[in-house]
Design a protein around this motif. Sequence first.
Motif, mmCIF file in Angstrom:
data_model
loop_
_atom_site.group_PDB
_atom_site.id
_atom_site.type_symbol
_atom_site.label_atom_id
_atom_site.label_comp_id
_atom_site.label_asym_id
_atom_site.label_seq_id
_atom_site.Cartn_x
_atom_site.Cartn_y
_atom_site.Cartn_z
ATOM 1 N N VAL A 145 7.292 -10.144 -7.106
ATOM 2 C CA VAL A 145 6.219 -10.060 -8.094
ATOM 3 C C VAL A 145 4.864 -10.047 -7.393
ATOM 4 C CG1 VAL A 145 5.066 -11.279 -9.973
ATOM 5 C CG2 VAL A 145 7.568 -11.112 -9.953
ATOM 6 N N ALA A 146 4.701 -10.868 -6.370
ATOM 7 C CA ALA A 146 3.427 -10.935 -5.656
ATOM 8 C C ALA A 146 3.063 -9.591 -5.039
ATOM 9 C CB ALA A 146 3.488 -12.019 -4.580
ATOM 10 N N TYR A 147 4.046 -8.889 -4.508
ATOM 11 C CA TYR A 147 3.778 -7.575 -3.902
ATOM 12 C C TYR A 147 3.355 -6.572 -4.972
ATOM 13 C CZ TYR A 147 4.519 -3.307 -1.185
ATOM 14 O OH TYR A 147 4.363 -2.098 -0.558
ATOM 15 N N GLU A 148 4.024 -6.582 -6.106
ATOM 16 C CA GLU A 148 3.638 -5.679 -7.186
ATOM 17 C C GLU A 148 2.224 -5.994 -7.668
ATOM 18 O OE1 GLU A 148 5.420 -3.014 -8.020
ATOM 19 O OE2 GLU A 148 6.736 -3.697 -6.391
ATOM 20 N N TYR A 149 1.903 -7.277 -7.750
ATOM 21 C CA TYR A 149 0.550 -7.670 -8.152
ATOM 22 C C TYR A 149 -0.487 -7.208 -7.130
ATOM 23 C CZ TYR A 149 2.171 -10.770 -11.931
ATOM 24 O OH TYR A 149 2.707 -11.281 -13.087
ATOM 25 N N ALA A 150 -0.150 -7.275 -5.853
ATOM 26 C CA ALA A 150 -1.091 -6.852 -4.808
ATOM 27 C C ALA A 150 -1.332 -5.353 -4.868
ATOM 28 C CB ALA A 150 -0.563 -7.257 -3.434
ATOM 29 N N LYS A 151 -0.291 -4.589 -5.154
ATOM 30 C CA LYS A 151 -0.473 -3.134 -5.257
ATOM 31 C C LYS A 151 -1.302 -2.755 -6.477
ATOM 32 C CE LYS A 151 3.895 -2.032 -5.007
ATOM 33 N NZ LYS A 151 5.092 -1.143 -5.034
ATOM 34 N N LEU A 152 -1.299 -3.610 -7.486
ATOM 35 C CA LEU A 152 -2.071 -3.351 -8.702
ATOM 36 C C LEU A 152 -3.470 -3.958 -8.655
ATOM 37 C CD1 LEU A 152 0.710 -3.909 -11.368
ATOM 38 C CD2 LEU A 152 -0.478 -1.753 -10.932
ATOM 39 N N GLY A 153 -3.758 -4.688 -7.582
ATOM 40 C CA GLY A 153 -5.073 -5.294 -7.461
ATOM 41 C C GLY A 153 -5.213 -6.621 -8.177
ATOM 42 N N ILE A 154 -4.127 -7.146 -8.703
ATOM 43 C CA ILE A 154 -4.163 -8.463 -9.348
ATOM 44 C C ILE A 154 -4.293 -9.552 -8.284
ATOM 45 C CG2 ILE A 154 -2.886 -10.082 -10.813
ATOM 46 C CD1 ILE A 154 -1.532 -7.587 -12.063
ATOM 47 N N TYR A 155 -3.552 -9.389 -7.195
ATOM 48 C CA TYR A 155 -3.693 -10.230 -6.010
ATOM 49 C C TYR A 155 -4.390 -9.419 -4.920
ATOM 50 C CZ TYR A 155 -0.258 -13.762 -7.597
ATOM 51 O OH TYR A 155 0.418 -14.746 -8.275
ATOM 52 N N THR A 156 -5.150 -10.087 -4.077
ATOM 53 C CA THR A 156 -5.644 -9.430 -2.866
ATOM 54 C C THR A 156 -4.511 -9.362 -1.852
ATOM 55 O OG1 THR A 156 -6.322 -11.493 -1.802
ATOM 56 C CG2 THR A 156 -7.945 -10.400 -3.250
ATOM 57 N N ASP A 157 -4.711 -8.581 -0.807
ATOM 58 C CA ASP A 157 -3.721 -8.515 0.258
ATOM 59 C C ASP A 157 -3.523 -9.899 0.870
ATOM 60 O OD1 ASP A 157 -2.255 -6.455 2.223
ATOM 61 O OD2 ASP A 157 -3.181 -8.037 3.432
ATOM 62 N N ASP A 189 0.072 3.862 -2.929
ATOM 63 C CA ASP A 189 0.399 2.569 -3.522
ATOM 64 C C ASP A 189 0.194 1.544 -2.421
ATOM 65 O OD1 ASP A 189 1.026 3.521 -5.987
ATOM 66 O OD2 ASP A 189 3.180 3.197 -5.840
ATOM 67 N N ASN A 190 -0.893 0.818 -2.491
ATOM 68 C CA ASN A 190 -1.232 -0.058 -1.374
ATOM 69 C C ASN A 190 -2.098 -1.206 -1.857
ATOM 70 O OD1 ASN A 190 -1.584 -0.874 1.436
ATOM 71 N ND2 ASN A 190 -1.191 1.273 1.932
ATOM 72 N N THR A 191 -2.244 -2.204 -1.012
ATOM 73 C CA THR A 191 -3.111 -3.331 -1.302
ATOM 74 C C THR A 191 -4.538 -2.992 -0.883
ATOM 75 O OG1 THR A 191 -2.923 -4.400 0.862
ATOM 76 C CG2 THR A 191 -1.147 -4.803 -0.724
ATOM 77 N N ASP A 192 -5.436 -3.943 -1.086
ATOM 78 C CA ASP A 192 -6.834 -3.680 -0.767
ATOM 79 C C ASP A 192 -7.132 -3.652 0.732
ATOM 80 O OD1 ASP A 192 -6.632 -6.377 -0.156
ATOM 81 O OD2 ASP A 192 -8.089 -7.042 -1.650
ATOM 82 N N ILE A 193 -6.120 -3.830 1.564
ATOM 83 C CA ILE A 193 -6.322 -3.763 3.011
ATOM 84 C C ILE A 193 -6.401 -2.324 3.515
ATOM 85 C CG2 ILE A 193 -3.923 -3.645 3.852
ATOM 86 C CD1 ILE A 193 -4.653 -5.834 5.872
ATOM 87 N N LEU A 194 -6.018 -1.365 2.685
ATOM 88 C CA LEU A 194 -5.897 0.012 3.163
ATOM 89 C C LEU A 194 -7.211 0.568 3.700
ATOM 90 C CD1 LEU A 194 -4.278 2.550 3.671
ATOM 91 C CD2 LEU A 194 -4.701 3.251 1.312
ATOM 92 N N ILE A 195 -8.319 0.328 3.035
ATOM 93 C CA ILE A 195 -9.585 0.898 3.492
ATOM 94 C C ILE A 195 -9.913 0.402 4.898
ATOM 95 C CG2 ILE A 195 -12.050 1.080 3.034
ATOM 96 C CD1 ILE A 195 -10.217 2.619 1.099
ATOM 97 N N ALA A 196 -9.675 -0.875 5.162
ATOM 98 C CA ALA A 196 -9.907 -1.408 6.510
ATOM 99 C C ALA A 196 -8.994 -0.731 7.526
ATOM 100 C CB ALA A 196 -9.694 -2.924 6.529
ATOM 101 N N SER A 256 -3.991 2.290 -5.145
ATOM 102 C CA SER A 256 -3.493 1.706 -6.392
ATOM 103 C C SER A 256 -4.155 0.362 -6.696
ATOM 104 C CB SER A 256 -1.967 1.536 -6.318
ATOM 105 O OG SER A 256 -1.603 0.616 -5.296
ATOM 106 N N ALA A 257 -4.423 -0.447 -5.667
ATOM 107 C CA ALA A 257 -5.041 -1.752 -5.888
ATOM 108 C C ALA A 257 -6.443 -1.642 -6.457
ATOM 109 C CB ALA A 257 -5.079 -2.539 -4.582
ATOM 110 N N HIS A 258 -7.105 -0.518 -6.219
ATOM 111 C CA HIS A 258 -8.449 -0.315 -6.752
ATOM 112 C C HIS A 258 -8.412 0.301 -8.155
ATOM 113 C CE1 HIS A 258 -10.063 -0.012 -2.345
ATOM 114 N NE2 HIS A 258 -9.726 -1.240 -2.691
ATOM 115 N N ILE A 259 -7.380 1.075 -8.426
ATOM 116 C CA ILE A 259 -7.290 1.798 -9.696
ATOM 117 C C ILE A 259 -6.534 0.999 -10.752
ATOM 118 C CG2 ILE A 259 -6.469 3.932 -10.780
ATOM 119 C CD1 ILE A 259 -6.710 5.257 -8.011
#
Length: 213
Positions: A48-60, A115-122, A139-142
């Motif tokens: 669940v935590a990974y799905e939340y991170a990809k959706l931007g609910i959790y940070t990386d 489909d990625n967490t907010d770490i992708l830009i870095a 995905s984490a931003h959208i």
Amino acid sequence: MTDFESIEAVLLDWDGVLHHWNGEGERAGEQAEGLPAGAVAEAAYGTVAYEYAKLGIYTDAEWRDCVAQALEQRFDGRGREAVRVWTADRGRVVDGAAELLARLRERFAVALLSDNTDILIADLEMFRVESAFDHIFVSAHIGMTKPAPALYRHAATVMGVPAARVLVIDDLPVNLPGAHSVGMRVKHWPAWASLSSFVHEHLIQEEKRAGLA
């Protein structure tokens, strides 16, 4: 008209297409704390935590903290150092990625959809490819993940290109029906194949042939 002659934009996946993991960080982290092989992946993915991170609910960072906590609970307090070592491994981009993207941009609008967490830009900045795309969709931003048709519609709208003139390249077949359902062209790309060969044979060379017609 051939399959890709009318394409105006190329929408590329990140992991498995332009970027690869070899699992070195996971293995090194597990070895550092004496964890069994596969322990990090089991705690990290399909959760669940990974799905939340990809959706931007959790940070990386929050997701990785959940992984560390899960490992600590399972392995008598061990796991946080394994997560640190695993996190430090950022994988590798395919050889010649920047040059390939530059060639594509001579002819097409080129976008990244991951489909990625907010770490992708870095990560893109670290690999020095953050400016190689006309658009970057994470995905984490959208707040949407593949294969949601709305995600592909959003990308086409932002790019300003009709869906029928967008080619989507992804290594996971499960992601492609969403793109196809909104009218996009799709290409499954096996992780072991040469993206450079495909681009030059089917996109760049095809444009040259069209110009001679």
